[in-house]
Design a protein around this motif. Structure first.
Motif, PDB file in Angstrom:
ATOM      1  N   GLN A  94     -56.340   3.628   6.026  1.00 31.56           N
ATOM      2  CA  GLN A  94     -56.979   3.865   7.320  1.00 31.56           C
ATOM      3  C   GLN A  94     -57.590   2.574   7.854  1.00 31.56           C
ATOM      4  OE1 GLN A  94     -60.295   6.527   7.140  1.00 31.56           O
ATOM      5  NE2 GLN A  94     -60.985   6.062   9.207  1.00 31.56           N
ATOM      6  N   ALA A  95     -57.324   2.256   9.123  1.00 30.05           N
ATOM      7  CA  ALA A  95     -57.970   1.115   9.782  1.00 30.05           C
ATOM      8  C   ALA A  95     -59.371   1.539  10.204  1.00 30.05           C
ATOM      9  CB  ALA A  95     -57.159   0.663  10.984  1.00 30.05           C
ATOM     10  N   TYR A  96     -60.382   0.807   9.791  1.00 28.79           N
ATOM     11  CA  TYR A  96     -61.756   1.228  10.025  1.00 28.79           C
ATOM     12  C   TYR A  96     -62.669   0.099  10.472  1.00 28.79           C
ATOM     13  CZ  TYR A  96     -62.880  -0.973   5.542  1.00 28.79           C
ATOM     14  OH  TYR A  96     -63.057  -1.885   4.534  1.00 28.79           O
ATOM     15  N   ALA A  97     -62.151  -1.119  10.614  1.00 29.21           N
ATOM     16  CA  ALA A  97     -62.962  -2.266  11.024  1.00 29.21           C
ATOM     17  C   ALA A  97     -62.072  -3.240  11.791  1.00 29.21           C
ATOM     18  CB  ALA A  97     -63.604  -2.944   9.819  1.00 29.21           C
ATOM     19  N   ILE A  98     -62.719  -4.209  12.443  1.00 28.17           N
ATOM     20  CA  ILE A  98     -61.994  -5.252  13.173  1.00 28.17           C
ATOM     21  C   ILE A  98     -62.486  -6.602  12.686  1.00 28.17           C
ATOM     22  CG2 ILE A  98     -61.500  -6.271  15.427  1.00 28.17           C
ATOM     23  CD1 ILE A  98     -62.079  -3.515  16.661  1.00 28.17           C
ATOM     24  N   LEU A  99     -61.545  -7.453  12.279  1.00 29.59           N
ATOM     25  CA  LEU A  99     -61.857  -8.804  11.834  1.00 29.59           C
ATOM     26  C   LEU A  99     -61.588  -9.777  12.979  1.00 29.59           C
ATOM     27  CD1 LEU A  99     -62.471 -10.700   9.298  1.00 29.59           C
ATOM     28  CD2 LEU A  99     -59.983 -10.994   9.203  1.00 29.59           C
ATOM     29  N   ARG A 149     -52.717  -2.693  19.448  1.00 30.16           N
ATOM     30  CA  ARG A 149     -52.962  -1.313  19.881  1.00 30.16           C
ATOM     31  C   ARG A 149     -54.019  -0.644  19.013  1.00 30.16           C
ATOM     32  NH1 ARG A 149     -47.188  -1.261  20.815  1.00 30.16           N
ATOM     33  NH2 ARG A 149     -46.872  -0.412  18.719  1.00 30.16           N
ATOM     34  N   LYS A 150     -53.997  -0.937  17.715  1.00 23.13           N
ATOM     35  CA  LYS A 150     -54.991  -0.335  16.814  1.00 23.13           C
ATOM     36  C   LYS A 150     -56.386  -0.878  17.117  1.00 23.13           C
ATOM     37  CE  LYS A 150     -54.794   2.268  14.159  1.00 23.13           C
ATOM     38  NZ  LYS A 150     -55.183   3.712  14.175  1.00 23.13           N
ATOM     39  N   VAL A 151     -56.506  -2.177  17.397  1.00 25.86           N
ATOM     40  CA  VAL A 151     -57.802  -2.745  17.776  1.00 25.86           C
ATOM     41  C   VAL A 151     -58.320  -2.056  19.027  1.00 25.86           C
ATOM     42  CG1 VAL A 151     -58.937  -4.807  18.698  1.00 25.86           C
ATOM     43  CG2 VAL A 151     -57.503  -4.985  16.655  1.00 25.86           C
ATOM     44  N   GLU A 152     -57.454  -1.879  20.014  1.00 30.11           N
ATOM     45  CA  GLU A 152     -57.864  -1.214  21.257  1.00 30.11           C
ATOM     46  C   GLU A 152     -58.288   0.228  20.989  1.00 30.11           C
ATOM     47  OE1 GLU A 152     -54.416  -1.663  23.638  1.00 30.11           O
ATOM     48  OE2 GLU A 152     -54.765  -3.800  24.055  1.00 30.11           O
ATOM     49  N   ALA A 153     -57.572   0.895  20.083  1.00 29.93           N
ATOM     50  CA  ALA A 153     -57.920   2.282  19.768  1.00 29.93           C
ATOM     51  C   ALA A 153     -59.284   2.358  19.091  1.00 29.93           C
ATOM     52  CB  ALA A 153     -56.841   2.897  18.871  1.00 29.93           C
ATOM     53  N   LEU A 154     -59.568   1.429  18.183  1.00 33.13           N
ATOM     54  CA  LEU A 154     -60.875   1.418  17.522  1.00 33.13           C
ATOM     55  C   LEU A 154     -61.985   1.137  18.525  1.00 33.13           C
ATOM     56  CD1 LEU A 154     -59.994  -0.494  14.218  1.00 33.13           C
ATOM     57  CD2 LEU A 154     -60.622   1.918  14.419  1.00 33.13           C
TER      58      LEU A 154
END
Length: 273
Positions: free
Chosen positions: A125-130, A56-61
């Motif tokens: 805070q989540a700020y990137a996608i690996l 869900r966080k990846v989708e939100a980013l």
């Protein structure tokens, strides 16, 4: 025929023993069920919940940055390598090639500016996608390595004090190998030249896996230094400045006694439109 006589006291002792054994058996069964439920909770439920939260966080980013601007973890063939002109601290193109294409990744002023524009993220805070295509992995990167606020959510954590993606030095990350989404469970399967991508609001950075340290002490801080080199096993690591990526996790599986380390080098950077 002589009939044996059983005293009432003997009967009572036998009854008490039966009750003790029965009660003890019930306690053991209850304890076993509780332990089984704890194992299920740790090995299945935490993984399920953490993975769903990370997805869900990846989708939100992606929504925040604009769906059309992400590469979706694909082959990345459209990404263009940066010019090969080296920048400080390199003195020649050959040295930049030996140390992981750092000059190639940061050759132009525009690209250096893109990396420099990254502000320090807020704690947790989540700020990137690996993205690691070989492992089918796509997870958020958050600031810090707190278990409660970052790692137990199924995120990968950025070691505060190390560099941000695309910057000269060492962009170092940690992730669970077991439970809570276990994003780094299979990083031991990574091989040289495997692709690792880091997407941010401003750019996508592509690293190539270069070296693996199968096991080192948990206190081995050398592996996340700007020029990563193990202080426990000095034969592993680097001796020249570069643009490095470090992935760390626990080893062996289901323990936290040692650390497994995978290093990569920056090979290209694609700014977002």
């Amino acid at each position: 025929m002589r009939v044996p006589v059983v005293q009432h006291s003997s009967r009572r002792r036998l009854a008490r023993r039966r009750r003790v054994w029965w009660t003890g058996g019930e306690v053991l069964v209850t304890v076993g069920v509780v332990l089984l439920l704890l194992v299920v909770q740790q090995l299945w439920w935490t993984n399920r919940e953490a993975r769903r939260g990370a997805e869900r966080k990846v989708e939100a980013l992606e929504r925040e940055w604009g769906d059309g601007e992400t590469d979706g973890g694909g082959g990345g063939g459209s990404a263009t390598s940066a010019p090969s002109a080296p920048s400080a601290p390199y003195s020649s193109s050959s040295s930049s090639e030996r140390d992981g294409g750092a000059g190639a990744a940061a050759g132009s002023g525009a690209q250096r500016a893109t990396a420099a524009r990254q502000s320090r993220p807020d704690w947790s805070q989540a700020y990137a996608i690996l993205t690691i295509p070989r492992l089918g992995l796509r997870v958020p990167v958050a600031e810090g390595v707190s278990k409660q606020d970052v790692l137990n959510k199924g995120y990968v954590g950025h070691y505060r004090g190390t560099e941000q993606p695309g910057q000269a030095g060492n962009f170092a990350l940690a992730g669970h190998r077991n439970t809570h989404g276990e994003p780094f469970r299979y990083i031991n399967r990574l091989r040289a030249k495997d692709v690792v991508r880091v997407e941010t609001r401003t750019a996508t950075y592509t690293y190539a896996v270069d070296k693996t340290l199968p096991q080192t002490a948990a206190r081995d801080s050398g592996v996340i230094r700007p020029i990563p080199r193990s202080i426990v096993k000095p034969g592993y690591g680097y001796s020249r400045p570069g643009y490095y990526l470090t992935l760390t996790t626990c080893t062996p599986e289901y323990t936290s006694r040692y650390r497994l380390v995978v290093w990569g080098k920056l090979v290209s950077m694609r700014p977002r439109a």
